[in-house]
Design a protein around this motif. Structure first.
Motif, PDB file in Angstrom:
ATOM      1  N   ALA A 194       0.852  -1.198   0.000  1.00 59.50           N
ATOM      2  CA  ALA A 194       0.000   0.000   0.000  1.00 59.50           C
ATOM      3  C   ALA A 194       0.883   1.240   0.000  1.00 59.50           C
ATOM      4  CB  ALA A 194      -0.912   0.018   1.219  1.00 59.50           C
ATOM      5  N   LEU A 195       0.516   2.223  -0.813  1.00 58.59           N
ATOM      6  CA  LEU A 195       1.235   3.489  -0.887  1.00 58.59           C
ATOM      7  C   LEU A 195       0.402   4.571  -0.199  1.00 58.59           C
ATOM      8  CD1 LEU A 195       3.569   5.274  -1.927  1.00 58.59           C
ATOM      9  CD2 LEU A 195       2.296   5.496  -4.090  1.00 58.59           C
ATOM     10  N   VAL A 196       1.003   5.217   0.802  1.00 61.40           N
ATOM     11  CA  VAL A 196       0.299   6.215   1.617  1.00 61.40           C
ATOM     12  C   VAL A 196       0.960   7.573   1.416  1.00 61.40           C
ATOM     13  CG1 VAL A 196      -0.475   6.810   3.954  1.00 61.40           C
ATOM     14  CG2 VAL A 196      -0.217   4.399   3.300  1.00 61.40           C
ATOM     15  N   ASP A 197       0.139   8.618   1.271  1.00 61.55           N
ATOM     16  CA  ASP A 197       0.704   9.941   1.021  1.00 61.55           C
ATOM     17  C   ASP A 197       0.964  10.711   2.307  1.00 61.55           C
ATOM     18  OD1 ASP A 197      -1.719  11.071   1.864  1.00 61.55           O
ATOM     19  OD2 ASP A 197      -2.413  11.561  -0.149  1.00 61.55           O
ATOM     20  N   LYS A 198       1.360  11.970   2.175  1.00 64.40           N
ATOM     21  CA  LYS A 198       1.780  12.785   3.314  1.00 64.40           C
ATOM     22  C   LYS A 198       0.643  13.104   4.271  1.00 64.40           C
ATOM     23  CE  LYS A 198       5.372  14.966   0.508  1.00 64.40           C
ATOM     24  NZ  LYS A 198       5.831  16.236  -0.115  1.00 64.40           N
ATOM     25  N   TYR A 199      -0.595  12.866   3.846  1.00 63.63           N
ATOM     26  CA  TYR A 199      -1.756  13.164   4.675  1.00 63.63           C
ATOM     27  C   TYR A 199      -2.477  11.895   5.134  1.00 63.63           C
ATOM     28  CZ  TYR A 199      -0.890  17.872   3.090  1.00 63.63           C
ATOM     29  OH  TYR A 199      -0.285  19.080   2.814  1.00 63.63           O
TER      30      TYR A 199
END
Length: 243
Positions: A194-199
């Motif tokens: 899973a790729l999670v962003d800065k938020y």
């Protein structure tokens, strides 16, 4: 009269330009076009390979990749983590990037075992095989190099919390266990990253065994690292979903 109209119009245009400048000066219009799979990964608390507590405080403001594995796995995990090592090698100098590798067998994977796995994974030689896939070659008898690595966390903790994070947070386990099943009897074994962003938003899910998806993941990480999705001055007035 005409001159006054043009003066007023010009003043309005300048005023509007200043207004938009202050609103959008922190905005990056080249932001990633990735959709949002989960608008907020919930708060968590796990223990890393050094026995330190890792929470969302360490990931907020950073792009990170999450996966699940176990240290004694001889099936898909070695290839998954060979590919994860490639991702690590590419972004290990990037201060705004992290990898969170969660164990799916916390009853077995103690802190010392996770530390040994970290040493083996990062010190191994990455080799490309004839079929195009990658493997990690650990030389027996070689002296381990001390790993100073703030970017790759190997996490253990409560099995219930780990599994809830995979299913409800990262959305990488599609299993729907019987509600009467005990957590002790459940098991997650998935090759998905899973790729999670800065938020704390999940922006992509990738098959960690497929080369084209690993390549796409590495490209998407780069795009998210450049992404600014909201003016900083307004973040205090909104939730962490700026979309």
């Amino acid at each position: 009269m005409k001159n006054k109209l043009w003066i007023y119009l010009g003043f309005f245009v300048v005023l509007l330009g200043v207004f938009y400048f202050f609103i959008f000066q922190d905005y990056d219009f080249s932001k990633s076009k990735l959709g949002v799979i989960n608008e907020e990964v919930h708060a968590f608390s796990f223990t890393n390979q050094d026995g330190k507590k890792i929470t969302q405080d360490q990931t907020d403001g950073k792009v990170y990749v999450a996966e699940y594995f176990f240290t004694t796995c001889q099936g898909i995990c070695p290839q998954m983590n060979a590919n994860m090592r490639r991702i690590f090698d590419q972004y290990k100098e990037e201060p705004d990037f992290m990898i969170l590798s969660h164990t799916c067998m916390p009853e077995v994977d103690s802190v010392p075992l996770m530390k040994a796995y970290e040493q083996k994974t990062i010190n191994a030689i990455l080799i490309k095989k004839d079929d195009g896939s990658f493997k990690l070659n650990t030389q027996k008898g070689s002296k381990a190099v001390p790993v100073k690595n703030p970017n790759w966390q190997f996490l253990t903790g409560s099995k219930k919390e780990l599994y809830n994070m995979a299913r409800l947070g990262y959305k990488i386990d599609n299993g729907k266990p019987d509600s009467t099943q005990r957590i002790e009897d459940e098991f997650i074994h998935t090759q998905f990253f899973a790729l999670v962003d800065k938020y704390r938003r999940v922006r992509g899910i990738y098959d960690g065994l497929k080369e084209d998806e690993v390549q796409k993941l590495m490209t998407d990480i780069k795009d998210l690292l450049k992404e600014k999705v909201a003016p900083k001055r307004f973040m205090g007035n909104f939730s962490n979903n700026p979309g």
